[in-house]
Design a protein around this motif. Structure first.
Motif, PDB file in Angstrom:
ATOM      1  N   MET A   1      72.428 -28.090 -24.077  1.00  0.00           N
ATOM      2  CA  MET A   1      71.331 -27.529 -23.520  1.00  0.00           C
ATOM      3  C   MET A   1      71.338 -25.920 -23.622  1.00  0.00           C
ATOM      4  O   MET A   1      72.497 -25.531 -23.199  1.00  0.00           O
ATOM      5  CB  MET A   1      70.620 -27.905 -22.010  1.00  0.00           C
ATOM      6  CG  MET A   1      69.615 -27.104 -21.768  1.00  0.00           C
ATOM      7  SD  MET A   1      69.219 -27.175 -19.698  1.00  0.00           S
ATOM      8  CE  MET A   1      68.182 -28.710 -20.124  1.00  0.00           C
ATOM      9  N   LEU A   2      70.448 -25.597 -24.172  1.00  0.00           N
ATOM     10  CA  LEU A   2      70.525 -23.793 -24.456  1.00  0.00           C
ATOM     11  C   LEU A   2      69.666 -23.303 -23.017  1.00  0.00           C
ATOM     12  O   LEU A   2      68.511 -23.582 -23.023  1.00  0.00           O
ATOM     13  CB  LEU A   2      70.055 -23.452 -25.612  1.00  0.00           C
ATOM     14  CG  LEU A   2      69.826 -21.995 -25.769  1.00  0.00           C
ATOM     15  CD1 LEU A   2      71.120 -21.396 -25.894  1.00  0.00           C
ATOM     16  CD2 LEU A   2      68.843 -21.651 -27.090  1.00  0.00           C
ATOM     17  N   GLN A   3      70.601 -22.325 -22.353  1.00  0.00           N
ATOM     18  CA  GLN A   3      69.571 -21.878 -21.360  1.00  0.00           C
ATOM     19  C   GLN A   3      69.666 -20.114 -21.471  1.00  0.00           C
ATOM     20  O   GLN A   3      70.700 -19.788 -21.325  1.00  0.00           O
ATOM     21  CB  GLN A   3      70.406 -22.357 -19.929  1.00  0.00           C
ATOM     22  CG  GLN A   3      69.853 -23.574 -19.644  1.00  0.00           C
ATOM     23  CD  GLN A   3      70.459 -23.755 -18.034  1.00  0.00           C
ATOM     24  OE1 GLN A   3      71.656 -23.701 -17.714  1.00  0.00           O
ATOM     25  NE2 GLN A   3      69.627 -24.038 -17.055  1.00  0.00           N
ATOM     26  N   ILE A   4      68.368 -19.775 -21.193  1.00  0.00           N
ATOM     27  CA  ILE A   4      68.381 -18.228 -21.324  1.00  0.00           C
ATOM     28  C   ILE A   4      67.967 -17.796 -20.090  1.00  0.00           C
ATOM     29  O   ILE A   4      66.688 -18.123 -19.431  1.00  0.00           O
ATOM     30  CB  ILE A   4      67.433 -17.836 -22.685  1.00  0.00           C
ATOM     31  CG1 ILE A   4      67.935 -18.461 -23.962  1.00  0.00           C
ATOM     32  CG2 ILE A   4      67.011 -16.374 -22.642  1.00  0.00           C
ATOM     33  CD1 ILE A   4      67.029 -18.252 -25.046  1.00  0.00           C
ATOM     34  N   ASN A   5      68.598 -17.072 -19.303  1.00  0.00           N
ATOM     35  CA  ASN A   5      68.303 -16.548 -18.052  1.00  0.00           C
ATOM     36  C   ASN A   5      68.022 -15.333 -17.704  1.00  0.00           C
ATOM     37  O   ASN A   5      69.040 -14.509 -17.776  1.00  0.00           O
ATOM     38  CB  ASN A   5      69.574 -17.056 -16.949  1.00  0.00           C
ATOM     39  CG  ASN A   5      69.806 -18.427 -16.983  1.00  0.00           C
ATOM     40  OD1 ASN A   5      68.914 -19.552 -17.058  1.00  0.00           O
ATOM     41  ND2 ASN A   5      71.081 -18.870 -17.346  1.00  0.00           N
ATOM     42  N   ASP A   6      66.792 -14.894 -17.471  1.00  0.00           N
ATOM     43  CA  ASP A   6      66.498 -13.351 -17.044  1.00  0.00           C
ATOM     44  C   ASP A   6      67.006 -12.347 -17.968  1.00  0.00           C
ATOM     45  O   ASP A   6      67.558 -11.626 -17.452  1.00  0.00           O
ATOM     46  CB  ASP A   6      67.072 -13.372 -15.615  1.00  0.00           C
ATOM     47  CG  ASP A   6      66.291 -14.070 -14.599  1.00  0.00           C
ATOM     48  OD1 ASP A   6      64.912 -14.466 -14.932  1.00  0.00           O
ATOM     49  OD2 ASP A   6      67.127 -14.459 -13.600  1.00  0.00           O
ATOM     50  N   ILE A   7      66.835 -12.620 -19.358  1.00  0.00           N
ATOM     51  CA  ILE A   7      67.482 -11.523 -19.955  1.00  0.00           C
ATOM     52  C   ILE A   7      66.385 -10.506 -20.340  1.00  0.00           C
ATOM     53  O   ILE A   7      65.227 -10.762 -20.547  1.00  0.00           O
ATOM     54  CB  ILE A   7      68.113 -12.251 -21.532  1.00  0.00           C
ATOM     55  CG1 ILE A   7      66.844 -12.742 -22.284  1.00  0.00           C
ATOM     56  CG2 ILE A   7      69.372 -12.775 -21.520  1.00  0.00           C
ATOM     57  CD1 ILE A   7      67.114 -13.036 -24.005  1.00  0.00           C
ATOM     58  N   ASN A  18      61.630  -8.494 -21.079  1.00  0.00           N
ATOM     59  CA  ASN A  18      61.639  -8.175 -19.489  1.00  0.00           C
ATOM     60  C   ASN A  18      61.913  -9.563 -18.772  1.00  0.00           C
ATOM     61  O   ASN A  18      61.053 -10.230 -18.482  1.00  0.00           O
ATOM     62  CB  ASN A  18      60.484  -7.593 -18.997  1.00  0.00           C
ATOM     63  CG  ASN A  18      60.389  -6.976 -17.950  1.00  0.00           C
ATOM     64  OD1 ASN A  18      61.426  -6.815 -17.164  1.00  0.00           O
ATOM     65  ND2 ASN A  18      59.359  -6.490 -17.463  1.00  0.00           N
ATOM     66  N   ASN A  19      63.362  -9.643 -18.275  1.00  0.00           N
ATOM     67  CA  ASN A  19      63.772 -10.784 -17.638  1.00  0.00           C
ATOM     68  C   ASN A  19      63.068 -12.142 -18.193  1.00  0.00           C
ATOM     69  O   ASN A  19      62.606 -12.941 -17.494  1.00  0.00           O
ATOM     70  CB  ASN A  19      63.200 -10.630 -16.204  1.00  0.00           C
ATOM     71  CG  ASN A  19      64.079  -9.686 -15.397  1.00  0.00           C
ATOM     72  OD1 ASN A  19      65.138  -9.398 -15.694  1.00  0.00           O
ATOM     73  ND2 ASN A  19      63.280  -8.950 -14.503  1.00  0.00           N
ATOM     74  N   LEU A  20      63.411 -12.395 -19.340  1.00  0.00           N
ATOM     75  CA  LEU A  20      62.751 -13.640 -20.156  1.00  0.00           C
ATOM     76  C   LEU A  20      63.713 -14.703 -19.872  1.00  0.00           C
ATOM     77  O   LEU A  20      65.157 -14.585 -20.032  1.00  0.00           O
ATOM     78  CB  LEU A  20      62.811 -13.341 -21.698  1.00  0.00           C
ATOM     79  CG  LEU A  20      62.095 -14.211 -22.454  1.00  0.00           C
ATOM     80  CD1 LEU A  20      61.367 -13.639 -23.492  1.00  0.00           C
ATOM     81  CD2 LEU A  20      63.568 -15.185 -22.977  1.00  0.00           C
ATOM     82  N   SER A  21      63.347 -15.976 -19.345  1.00  0.00           N
ATOM     83  CA  SER A  21      63.805 -17.166 -19.183  1.00  0.00           C
ATOM     84  C   SER A  21      63.312 -18.160 -20.119  1.00  0.00           C
ATOM     85  O   SER A  21      62.181 -18.202 -20.487  1.00  0.00           O
ATOM     86  CB  SER A  21      63.783 -17.549 -17.677  1.00  0.00           C
ATOM     87  OG  SER A  21      64.605 -16.575 -17.075  1.00  0.00           O
ATOM     88  N   LEU A  22      64.265 -19.187 -20.538  1.00  0.00           N
ATOM     89  CA  LEU A  22      63.908 -20.257 -21.515  1.00  0.00           C
ATOM     90  C   LEU A  22      65.021 -21.335 -21.651  1.00  0.00           C
ATOM     91  O   LEU A  22      66.005 -21.078 -21.227  1.00  0.00           O
ATOM     92  CB  LEU A  22      63.689 -19.517 -22.922  1.00  0.00           C
ATOM     93  CG  LEU A  22      63.057 -20.661 -23.824  1.00  0.00           C
ATOM     94  CD1 LEU A  22      61.595 -20.556 -23.497  1.00  0.00           C
ATOM     95  CD2 LEU A  22      63.251 -19.964 -25.371  1.00  0.00           C
TER      96      LEU A  22
END
Lengths: 227, 319
Positions: A1-7, A18-22
């Motif tokens: 799983m690819l996790q993008i946390n608050d970038i 701006n605090n992007l999560s996916l």
């Protein structure tokens, strides 16, 4: 799983994300939708590592992601001059001429001609073939359908579906061609103002289409009747 | 036509201005030893080959010039323009030949300059011609060489064969090595896409491995000339050593320069005047240590820069 946390990231002082999560599951195609200038390319560049995130983290199966995990097809790919199409693909396929021949069959590319003489569509197809031959668990496609003719776009959609299912890849794709996205994506996230405004599931796609159409009509009305 | 030549002259002055007059003056003074010894060689042996040698840069310039369309578009008499340009550019060489009373060399130079405008420009047709050159023997990792040899096309191949035939003469190999070094620098002006870069820098010493491979290839390609040279001029073995060092250093410097200033989507690295200065430092014995230090520093910068953009795979992210 690819996790993008608050970038969060951007250029200089200009904050774009701006605090992007996916979250993207293995074996899924995840669509990214957004108006021009919404930050799609910045998002891809940040995931790939060409832009260092100001904050947040990106992990693949719990480990920090590296460029070696990702193949990234940019909107406007470039190539090395004075090389034949075949020589370019051989750099990724190694000695496996089978893979090169397979791509020649799929996209009908003149692999024995110089890349410099290729049309925009052919260049795109060559770049797509190289992206797949690169064989990484995560693939980022920024506007892959631009410049492709109808047949090639159809073939690409089919290949994307097959690859994600059979090879358990994670594919993130941005496109303005909504019908193609709704057909192949397991989820579509709408990027707005540097954040994911909403993530749509397949049963919500008709709503998404309606919302987008309404949005465009409202904008047009405002333009036509400014008073 | 006068207006066109004026534009050309202005372009030349602008290029010199951009490079910096003071800088150029210092560079010329720094390399004055090399330049004077070169003049000395020309004066000492007034052979007709000098005329041929002096016309080679013009031939290369003619072959790679990109303004054929512009000249046609302006409906100007192309050949007189080319004769004027090439004649003007060859004045220093002609003066040198006159001073050395090398009349045969001067005649060769004039004949070559007169003939060059009849040779077709570089174009797509030349690319078709270069497609016929078989380069399957060059490994995939040396794509810069495939591309570069194709760009040089028949000019490069003629030079290579010419140097091979003339390798028995002591001056051929050093002269060819100098042209070869310049060609090598141009081979590394284009930057490969990120997919290829990732493959190169996947391992910790990827850059050093690539430099090593390219150095070996660069030296192997002039090995036939070197063998003939050593058979006929064994007493000058140190010339051969100097040429190997020169070719290796130029390869290393050009490769390192390509990567030292890389950033995303950079597609071209112009081999600047600094590269020219590097070559001059390398060929003048007194400055060779400077060139060695320079190449080492450049390689370190390239390594650091590429590790910033493409950190190599560590054990932790392999598992």
């Amino acid at each position: 799983m690819l996790q993008i946390n608050d970038i969060s990231s951007g250029y200089g002082q200009n904050k774009i994300l701006n605090n992007l999560s996916l979250e993207c599951n293995t074996g899924d195609i995840h669509g990214i939708l957004g108006w021009n200038g919404a930050g799609k390319t910045t998002f891809f560049n940040t995931v790939f590592g060409f832009i260092k995130p100001w904050s947040g983290s990106i992990t693949l199966n719990g480990q920090p992601i590296t460029k070696h995990d990702i193949a990234f097809l940019e909107t406007d790919p470039y190539f090395y001059p004075n090389l034949l199409g075949r020589e370019y693909l051989e750099m990724f396929a190694g000695k496996s001429s089978q893979s090169t021949a397979q791509w020649q069959t799929i996209f009908d590319l003149p692999l024995d001609d110089f890349i410099d003489g290729y049309s925009t569509g052919m260049l795109k197809k060559l770049a797509i073939a190289a992206t797949f031959l690169h064989d990484r668990p995560v693939i980022l496609f920024d506007e892959p359908f631009n410049g492709l003719d109808l047949e090639s776009a159809e073939k690409l959609s089919w290949i994307l579906e097959q690859t994600t299912r059979q090879q358990h890849k994670i594919i993130l794709i941005s496109s303005h061609i909504l019908p193609t996205l709704t057909r192949i994506c397991a989820k579509i996230s709408q990027l707005e103002g540097g954040v994911i405004a909403y993530t749509y599931l397949p049963d919500e796609y008709p709503v998404l289409e309606l919302q987008l159409k309404e949005n465009i009509h409202q904008k047009l009305e405002k333009l036509m009747n400014p008073g | 036509m006068v207006a066109f030549l004026k534009i050309r002259l202005n372009l030349l002055i602008r290029a010199l201005h951009l490079a910096g007059w003071g800088y150029l003056l210092v560079a010329i003074l720094a390399c004055s030893g090399v330049i004077l010894s070169f003049f000395g060689s020309v004066m000492a042996s007034p052979t007709p080959e000098w005329g041929l040698a002096f016309s080679l840069p013009t031939l290369l310039w003619h072959y790679y010039r990109q303004d054929k369309r512009l000249l046609h578009h302006l409906h100007l008499p192309i050949k007189p323009i080319l004769w004027a340009e090439y004649g003007f550019g060859s004045i220093p060489a002609a003066i040198l030949l006159i001073f050395s009373k090398n009349w045969l060399g001067l005649a060769v130079l004039v004949a070559c300059i007169a003939a060059i405008p009849f040779i077709p420009f570089s174009s797509k047709a030349n690319q078709d011609l270069s497609k016929k050159i078989t380069l399957n023997w060059i490994p995939v990792w040396a794509f810069e060489w495939k591309s570069g040899i194709r760009r040089m096309s028949w000019v490069g191949i003629l030079l290579w064969w010419g140097s091979l035939i003339g390798s028995w003469w002591i001056g051929t190999l050093p002269l060819f090595a100098f042209l070869y070094g310049t060609a090598i620098m141009s081979f590394y002006e284009d930057v490969e896409p990120k997919e290829i870069l990732i493959q190169t820098f996947e391992v910790k010493y990827g850059l050093l491995k690539k430099i090593g491979q390219h150095m070996v290839l660069a030296n192997l390609l002039i090995a036939p000339q070197a063998v003939i040279f050593i058979i006929f001029n064994v007493q000058y073995w140190y010339f051969l050593l100097a040429i190997v060092v020169f070719v290796s250093m130029v390869t290393c410097f050009s490769l390192a320069s390509k990567y030292a200033g890389w950033y995303p989507r950079r597609q071209k690295v112009a081999q600047s005047i600094l590269s020219g200065l590097f070559v001059l430092c390398t060929v003048s014995a007194i400055f060779t240590p400077v060139a060695l230090g320079w190449v080492g520093w450049k390689t370190w910068v390239a390594h650091q820069n590429m590790q910033r953009w493409f950190p190599y795979k560590t054990v932790s992210n392999l598992t």
